[in-house]
Write an enzyme that holds these catalytic residues in place. Structure first.
Site, mmCIF file in Angstrom:
data_model
loop_
_atom_site.group_PDB
_atom_site.id
_atom_site.type_symbol
_atom_site.label_atom_id
_atom_site.label_comp_id
_atom_site.label_asym_id
_atom_site.label_seq_id
_atom_site.Cartn_x
_atom_site.Cartn_y
_atom_site.Cartn_z
ATOM 1 N N PRO A 105 0.792 -1.229 0.000
ATOM 2 C CA PRO A 105 0.000 0.000 0.000
ATOM 3 C C PRO A 105 0.830 1.289 0.000
ATOM 4 O O PRO A 105 1.856 1.379 0.677
ATOM 5 C CB PRO A 105 -0.833 -0.096 1.283
ATOM 6 C CG PRO A 105 -0.146 -1.102 2.123
ATOM 7 C CD PRO A 105 0.516 -2.060 1.177
ATOM 8 N N ASN A 106 0.328 2.225 -0.777
ATOM 9 C CA ASN A 106 0.863 3.592 -0.883
ATOM 10 C C ASN A 106 2.172 3.696 -1.658
ATOM 11 O O ASN A 106 2.660 4.796 -1.899
ATOM 12 C CB ASN A 106 1.023 4.238 0.517
ATOM 13 C CG ASN A 106 -0.297 4.295 1.252
ATOM 14 O OD1 ASN A 106 -1.279 4.811 0.708
ATOM 15 N ND2 ASN A 106 -0.373 3.754 2.443
ATOM 16 N N ARG A 145 4.948 11.132 -2.433
ATOM 17 C CA ARG A 145 4.638 10.852 -1.038
ATOM 18 C C ARG A 145 5.861 11.086 -0.153
ATOM 19 O O ARG A 145 6.922 10.508 -0.402
ATOM 20 C CB ARG A 145 4.245 9.374 -0.972
ATOM 21 C CG ARG A 145 4.177 8.798 0.392
ATOM 22 C CD ARG A 145 4.143 7.275 0.336
ATOM 23 N NE ARG A 145 3.894 6.771 1.672
ATOM 24 C CZ ARG A 145 4.177 5.554 2.063
ATOM 25 N NH1 ARG A 145 4.684 4.685 1.236
ATOM 26 N NH2 ARG A 145 3.939 5.194 3.296
ATOM 27 N N TYR A 153 11.016 9.038 1.139
ATOM 28 C CA TYR A 153 10.976 8.051 0.050
ATOM 29 C C TYR A 153 11.573 8.539 -1.266
ATOM 30 O O TYR A 153 11.576 7.798 -2.252
ATOM 31 C CB TYR A 153 9.519 7.595 -0.167
ATOM 32 C CG TYR A 153 8.930 6.916 1.045
ATOM 33 C CD1 TYR A 153 9.418 5.691 1.482
ATOM 34 C CD2 TYR A 153 7.896 7.514 1.771
ATOM 35 C CE1 TYR A 153 8.897 5.073 2.613
ATOM 36 C CE2 TYR A 153 7.365 6.901 2.894
ATOM 37 C CZ TYR A 153 7.864 5.681 3.314
ATOM 38 O OH TYR A 153 7.354 5.066 4.416
ATOM 39 N N ASN A 179 8.093 -5.638 -0.856
ATOM 40 C CA ASN A 179 7.959 -4.510 0.068
ATOM 41 C C ASN A 179 6.474 -4.429 0.405
ATOM 42 O O ASN A 179 5.695 -3.854 -0.346
ATOM 43 C CB ASN A 179 8.448 -3.203 -0.567
ATOM 44 C CG ASN A 179 8.435 -2.061 0.442
ATOM 45 O OD1 ASN A 179 7.884 -2.190 1.531
ATOM 46 N ND2 ASN A 179 9.035 -0.927 0.074
ATOM 47 N N ALA A 181 3.134 -0.869 4.766
ATOM 48 C CA ALA A 181 2.536 -0.878 6.113
ATOM 49 C C ALA A 181 2.056 -2.265 6.533
ATOM 50 O O ALA A 181 2.060 -2.591 7.729
ATOM 51 C CB ALA A 181 1.381 0.119 6.157
ATOM 52 N N GLU A 234 12.765 -9.485 1.641
ATOM 53 C CA GLU A 234 11.977 -8.354 2.151
ATOM 54 C C GLU A 234 12.793 -7.089 1.955
ATOM 55 O O GLU A 234 13.976 -7.057 2.310
ATOM 56 C CB GLU A 234 11.696 -8.581 3.645
ATOM 57 C CG GLU A 234 11.004 -7.402 4.320
ATOM 58 C CD GLU A 234 10.776 -7.630 5.818
ATOM 59 O OE1 GLU A 234 11.016 -8.754 6.326
ATOM 60 O OE2 GLU A 234 10.364 -6.659 6.478
ATOM 61 N N HIS A 264 12.826 -2.642 2.269
ATOM 62 C CA HIS A 264 12.215 -1.377 2.665
ATOM 63 C C HIS A 264 13.100 -0.243 2.152
ATOM 64 O O HIS A 264 14.339 -0.337 2.207
ATOM 65 C CB HIS A 264 12.055 -1.279 4.184
ATOM 66 C CG HIS A 264 11.131 -2.327 4.707
ATOM 67 N ND1 HIS A 264 9.767 -2.249 4.536
ATOM 68 C CD2 HIS A 264 11.372 -3.512 5.322
ATOM 69 C CE1 HIS A 264 9.204 -3.335 5.045
ATOM 70 N NE2 HIS A 264 10.163 -4.118 5.527
ATOM 71 N N ARG A 299 12.789 4.654 12.634
ATOM 72 C CA ARG A 299 11.485 5.322 12.636
ATOM 73 C C ARG A 299 10.644 4.843 13.838
ATOM 74 O O ARG A 299 11.197 4.290 14.784
ATOM 75 C CB ARG A 299 10.801 5.075 11.287
ATOM 76 C CG ARG A 299 11.647 5.606 10.113
ATOM 77 C CD ARG A 299 10.984 5.353 8.775
ATOM 78 N NE ARG A 299 9.736 6.087 8.652
ATOM 79 C CZ ARG A 299 8.853 5.872 7.651
ATOM 80 N NH1 ARG A 299 9.108 4.976 6.719
ATOM 81 N NH2 ARG A 299 7.743 6.573 7.611
HETATM 82 C C1 DQA Z 1 8.209 1.051 3.891
HETATM 83 C C2 DQA Z 1 8.259 1.262 5.404
HETATM 84 C C3 DQA Z 1 6.887 1.029 6.021
HETATM 85 O O1 DQA Z 1 6.954 1.214 7.417
HETATM 86 C C4 DQA Z 1 5.903 2.018 5.454
HETATM 87 O O2 DQA Z 1 4.610 1.765 5.964
HETATM 88 C C5 DQA Z 1 5.894 2.055 3.967
HETATM 89 C C6 DQA Z 1 7.150 1.903 3.235
HETATM 90 C C7 DQA Z 1 9.566 1.395 3.223
HETATM 91 O O3 DQA Z 1 9.757 0.926 2.115
HETATM 92 O O4 DQA Z 1 10.361 2.129 3.785
HETATM 93 O O5 DQA Z 1 4.854 2.301 3.358
HETATM 94 O O6 DQA Z 1 7.954 -0.325 3.639
#
Ligand code: DQA
Length: 139
Positions: A9-10, A17, A22, A71, A74, A95, A97, A104
């Site tokens: 998501p997102n 964003r 990011y 990835n 959230a 995995e 990020h 964070r």
């Molecule tokens: C994320 C880190 C997550 O905590 C966050 O909710 C994201 C992006 C990252 O790639 O840094 O949406 O996965």
């Protein structure tokens, strides 16, 4: 070699964003460059904001592809379902990020993916995805 990047998501909003966290590149721009750099790899990508769609995709590719770069955004920190899907399949999952989740909020320090991932790459910006591709190639 068949590798898929699955984004949660997102992550469709990359470039728009929270640019301080990011970066300012869209995922499609980055992905185009990655595909070009690794022309010998069958590299595809999938993004969804919906937990069940991410699980469906993990199941769909999880017995056939050579690697999944995940990835879960959230959902990393909340989804038992995605964690179980990663455990169920045969294809190795890395995995990733973009941000350093350990620098964070505390709720981001928990991952339902990590226990069943082959490895974890965190905090290198979009380069995290590239490092994951490299690790599959090095195998
Ligand atoms: C994320 C880190 C997550 O905590 C966050 O909710 C994201 C992006 C990252 O790639 O840094 O949406 O996965």
């Amino acid at each position: 070699m068949k590798i898929i990047i699955i984004n949660g998501p997102n992550l469709n909003l990359l470039g728009k964003r929270e640019n301080d966290i990011y970066g300012d590149q869209s995922f499609s721009e980055f992905f185009g460059k990655l595909q070009f750099k690794y022309r010998e790899v069958e590299l595809s990508q999938f993004q969804s904001n919906i937990e069940g769609e991410l699980i469906d995709k993990i199941q769909e590719v999880g017995y056939d592809y050579d690697g999944i770069i995940l990835n879960a955004a959230a959902y990393t920190h909340t989804s038992v379902g995605i964690g179980d899907a990663v455990k169920a399949i045969e294809t190795p999952v890395i995995e990733v990020h973009i941000s350093n989740v350990f620098a964070r909020e505390e709720f981001r320090h928990v991952s339902f993916i990590s226990p069943n991932a082959r490895g974890i790459i965190i905090g290198f910006g979009l380069q995290s995805y590239e490092l994951a591709v490299e690790s599959f190639l090095a195998k």
